[in-house]
Scaffold this motif. Structure first.
Motif, PDB file in Angstrom:
ATOM      1  N   ASP A 127       0.837  -1.218   0.000  1.00 49.47           N
ATOM      2  CA  ASP A 127       0.000   0.000   0.000  1.00 49.47           C
ATOM      3  C   ASP A 127       0.869   1.265   0.000  1.00 49.47           C
ATOM      4  O   ASP A 127       0.539   2.272  -0.608  1.00 49.47           O
ATOM      5  CB  ASP A 127      -0.984   0.000   1.180  1.00 49.47           C
ATOM      6  CG  ASP A 127      -0.267  -0.087   2.520  1.00 49.47           C
ATOM      7  OD1 ASP A 127       0.809  -0.753   2.575  1.00 49.47           O
ATOM      8  OD2 ASP A 127      -0.736   0.516   3.497  1.00 49.47           O
ATOM      9  N   ARG A 155       2.051   1.779  -3.548  1.00 53.09           N
ATOM     10  CA  ARG A 155       0.991   2.317  -4.419  1.00 53.09           C
ATOM     11  C   ARG A 155       0.876   3.835  -4.229  1.00 53.09           C
ATOM     12  O   ARG A 155       0.825   4.597  -5.195  1.00 53.09           O
ATOM     13  CB  ARG A 155      -0.353   1.649  -4.106  1.00 53.09           C
ATOM     14  CG  ARG A 155      -0.411   0.229  -4.618  1.00 53.09           C
ATOM     15  CD  ARG A 155      -1.848  -0.254  -4.854  1.00 53.09           C
ATOM     16  NE  ARG A 155      -1.802  -1.654  -5.287  1.00 53.09           N
ATOM     17  CZ  ARG A 155      -1.992  -2.690  -4.480  1.00 53.09           C
ATOM     18  NH1 ARG A 155      -2.302  -2.498  -3.217  1.00 53.09           N
ATOM     19  NH2 ARG A 155      -1.907  -3.917  -4.955  1.00 53.09           N
ATOM     20  N   ALA A 156       0.891   4.256  -2.949  1.00 48.86           N
ATOM     21  CA  ALA A 156       0.808   5.703  -2.673  1.00 48.86           C
ATOM     22  C   ALA A 156       2.055   6.408  -3.210  1.00 48.86           C
ATOM     23  O   ALA A 156       1.979   7.514  -3.760  1.00 48.86           O
ATOM     24  CB  ALA A 156       0.662   5.931  -1.166  1.00 48.86           C
ATOM     25  N   SER A 176       1.773   7.040  -7.007  1.00 54.48           N
ATOM     26  CA  SER A 176       1.012   8.223  -7.441  1.00 54.48           C
ATOM     27  C   SER A 176       1.740   9.516  -7.057  1.00 54.48           C
ATOM     28  O   SER A 176       1.693  10.493  -7.811  1.00 54.48           O
ATOM     29  CB  SER A 176      -0.436   8.230  -6.916  1.00 54.48           C
ATOM     30  OG  SER A 176      -0.550   7.481  -5.761  1.00 54.48           O
ATOM     31  N   LEU A 213      -1.174  12.965   1.216  1.00 53.95           N
ATOM     32  CA  LEU A 213      -0.994  11.540   1.516  1.00 53.95           C
ATOM     33  C   LEU A 213      -1.594  11.170   2.872  1.00 53.95           C
ATOM     34  O   LEU A 213      -1.783   9.994   3.181  1.00 53.95           O
ATOM     35  CB  LEU A 213       0.486  11.171   1.491  1.00 53.95           C
ATOM     36  CG  LEU A 213       1.186  11.247   0.135  1.00 53.95           C
ATOM     37  CD1 LEU A 213       2.696  11.151   0.304  1.00 53.95           C
ATOM     38  CD2 LEU A 213       0.693  10.128  -0.783  1.00 53.95           C
ATOM     39  N   GLN A 267      -0.464   8.258   5.307  1.00 54.63           N
ATOM     40  CA  GLN A 267       0.614   7.539   4.609  1.00 54.63           C
ATOM     41  C   GLN A 267       1.828   8.425   4.330  1.00 54.63           C
ATOM     42  O   GLN A 267       2.853   7.957   3.825  1.00 54.63           O
ATOM     43  CB  GLN A 267       0.079   6.959   3.295  1.00 54.63           C
ATOM     44  CG  GLN A 267      -0.698   5.676   3.546  1.00 54.63           C
ATOM     45  CD  GLN A 267      -0.910   4.944   2.257  1.00 54.63           C
ATOM     46  OE1 GLN A 267      -1.390   5.517   1.292  1.00 54.63           O
ATOM     47  NE2 GLN A 267      -0.590   3.663   2.233  1.00 54.63           N
ATOM     48  N   ARG A 268       1.685   9.707   4.688  1.00 52.67           N
ATOM     49  CA  ARG A 268       2.768  10.652   4.401  1.00 52.67           C
ATOM     50  C   ARG A 268       4.109  10.144   4.935  1.00 52.67           C
ATOM     51  O   ARG A 268       5.088  10.047   4.202  1.00 52.67           O
ATOM     52  CB  ARG A 268       2.420  12.000   5.031  1.00 52.67           C
ATOM     53  CG  ARG A 268       3.421  13.089   4.756  1.00 52.67           C
ATOM     54  CD  ARG A 268       3.005  14.364   5.497  1.00 52.67           C
ATOM     55  NE  ARG A 268       3.878  15.468   5.164  1.00 52.67           N
ATOM     56  CZ  ARG A 268       5.089  15.643   5.652  1.00 52.67           C
ATOM     57  NH1 ARG A 268       5.563  14.778   6.535  1.00 52.67           N
ATOM     58  NH2 ARG A 268       5.829  16.663   5.284  1.00 52.67           N
ATOM     59  N   VAL A 280       5.438   6.740   3.356  1.00 59.18           N
ATOM     60  CA  VAL A 280       5.789   6.906   1.937  1.00 59.18           C
ATOM     61  C   VAL A 280       7.124   7.648   1.822  1.00 59.18           C
ATOM     62  O   VAL A 280       8.026   7.214   1.098  1.00 59.18           O
ATOM     63  CB  VAL A 280       4.671   7.661   1.170  1.00 59.18           C
ATOM     64  CG1 VAL A 280       5.177   8.139  -0.202  1.00 59.18           C
ATOM     65  CG2 VAL A 280       3.457   6.764   0.979  1.00 59.18           C
TER      66      VAL A 280
END
Ligand SMILES: [Zn+2]
Length: 500
Positions: free
Chosen positions: A384, A387-388, A391, A421, A424-425, A428
């Motif tokens: 996951d 994926r983030a 993008s 994000l 998830q910032r 990521v």
């Protein structure tokens, strides 16, 4: 004052003057290492400071190319190549302006090494006007001074003995022998209003010669005094050893200039001596950015400078070479990505790349290697998060293409994209920095701006491929992540280094 290197006194000294002339001297018999650079860089720093104050500043570099070549200079000049030494040893004792270059038939010895030295200074943003003293002599500009010295020899010697205790010059003038062309074993036996009587110990010939045909050079202190008078020199840099107040070279030359040549006062620009182990020679110039090297020599110019490996590394860690980056952090954090593709780099970044690679090898004793995000690193990143990240990369590439050279415009939309994000910032960004080998803390938008776009594009397609493969793996359960390790085309790093 805007210049941080020089105090107010230098500006005050010339505040009523429209133009100022700063001189420095050299004998271009060989190129040598970095040790002698301080004199010229300190003078140039004063040139820049005074220009900044609105003065017209002339910066003259005199090459004493009537000096005879000696054996030590010959050895250094030809890098101890014995066959060239054997070939040119017979020329030792002739002026370097009269010997051909060992490396280029079309140039004289002096011109060859002048070119090399001026190129070196130019790479350090130092651009003096070169004046060959041989040209001044051959054009007759020294003639009045030579006549003055030869016709008033006794008066001058008495003045020197009375004024500068302990100073008895061996010779006041060195003539070139018109028969054999050597300058090192000649002397003036006598002189009258029209002719000079020259004796040469090399060939044993004696000759009378008129002032117009006479070739030779004044004793260095007299030569210095003559050109101070000829060009109205205001400032010349000297180390402490020249500035001894009773009979140092500077005070003697100043006395001759004022008393016999009608010259004015020259301000000595005192700079500290440079010491450096021999093995560091010629390793600093190709390893430090010009601004860093200049700064090391110029700041605290009055203090002696002891250069060693530790000192060089400390300088590299202090010098800011890009906004928020010192040279060491550029080497550790940006070079691995720049190495993958140098086509987008600016001239400044290319200099940092080539100097940084050399610096790493010479002073960190390691090679800079490109950082390739590999299958192993991708494997340890949660799906996951990948994926983030994918993008985010797509969006960053669009922003980079929209603002190719405008960091200020790039920051706000980049920060907004990262903030979007949400939870998830943090994962990521952490994984992204790990993938590209930028774990240390520089602002996110800064490092995303400095990575080459092609690098980001390659990374994006790599993550994309990995995600696709992972999707299939869940279905077919056979994929080898190591197959994903080579989508980058490595540039030839040797080639980049040679460009500089
Ligand atoms: Zn001779």
């Amino acid at each position: 004052m805007s210049n941080q290197v020089f105090g107010n006194d230098w500006v005050e000294r010339f505040k009523d003057r429209a133009s100022v002339t700063i001189a420095a001297g050299i004998t271009c018999a060989f190129l040598g290492d970095e040790r002698n650079l301080r004199e010229y860089l300190v003078a140039d720093e004063l040139v820049k400071a005074l220009r900044n104050e609105g003065h017209i500043v002339h910066f003259l570099l005199f090459d004493d190319d009537m000096d005879p070549l000696n054996y030590r200079q010959l050895r250094v000049a030809v890098n101890k190549d014995q066959s060239i030494i054997d070939q040119f040893e017979p020329f030792c004792g002739k002026p370097i302006s009269d010997i051909r270059s060992p490396f280029d038939d079309k140039l004289t010895w002096a011109k060859h090494f002048e070119n090399q030295f001026l190129n070196r200074l130019s790479s350090l943003d130092c651009h003096p006007t070169l004046i060959r003293t041989s040209s001044l002599y051959s054009r007759g500009m020294y003639t009045p001074y030579v006549r003055e010295v030869l016709l008033n020899k006794d008066t001058i010697i008495k003045y020197l003995e009375d004024t500068f205790a302990g100073y008895h010059p061996e010779k006041l003038y060195w003539p070139v022998c018109p028969t054999c062309g050597y300058i090192d074993c000649t002397h003036v036996a006598s002189a009258n209003e029209t002719e000079v009587h020259i004796e040469c110990e090399r060939c044993g010939k004696a000759s009378w010669i008129g002032y117009d045909e006479l070739r030779g050079k004044l004793n260095w202190k007299f030569d210095c005094a003559a050109r101070w008078s000829m060009f109205n020199i205001d400032v010349e840099p000297f180390t402490k050893s020249y500035l001894e107040p009773k009979s140092g070279s500077f005070v003697v030359a100043q006395g001759i200039c004022k008393t016999f040549f009608g010259g004015g006062k020259v301000e000595p620009l005192h700079f500290g001596t440079v010491s450096m182990p021999k093995e560091l020679g010629c390793r600093i110039l190709p390893s430090l950015p010009a601004s860093t090297l200049r700064n090391m020599f110029v700041k605290n110019y009055k203090a002696d400078l002891d250069i060693n490996e530790e000192r060089i590394v400390v300088e590299a860690s202090r010098a800011e070479v890009l906004p928020e980056y010192n040279f060491l952090s550029v080497i550790k954090q940006l070079l691995p990505a720049w190495l993958l593709d140098s086509t987008e780099l600016t001239p400044v970044q290319r200099e940092l790349l080539s100097k940084g690679m050399r610096f790493s090898k010479e002073f960190l004793h390691s090679e800079v290697r490109p950082v390739l995000p590999n299958g192993e690193k991708l494997e340890s990143t949660p799906i996951d998060v990948l994926r983030a990240m994918h993008s985010l990369l797509q969006r960053i590439i669009v922003l980079r293409e929209s603002f190719p050279n405008n960091y200020e415009a790039f920051i706000a939309p980049t920060k907004a994209t990262i903030d979007k994000l949400g939870e998830q910032r943090k994962p990521v960004i952490t994984h992204l920095r790990r993938l590209v080998g930028q774990e240390q803390g520089l602002p996110n938008s800064r490092f995303l701006f400095l990575l080459p776009i092609s690098y980001l594009e390659n990374l994006e397609s790599m993550v994309s491929l990995y995600l696709a493969a992972k999707g299939r793996k869940e279905t077919f359960a056979v994929i080898d992540p190591s197959a994903l390790e080579v989508p980058f085309s490595l540039v030839n790093t040797e080639r980049i280094a040679m460009d500089y």
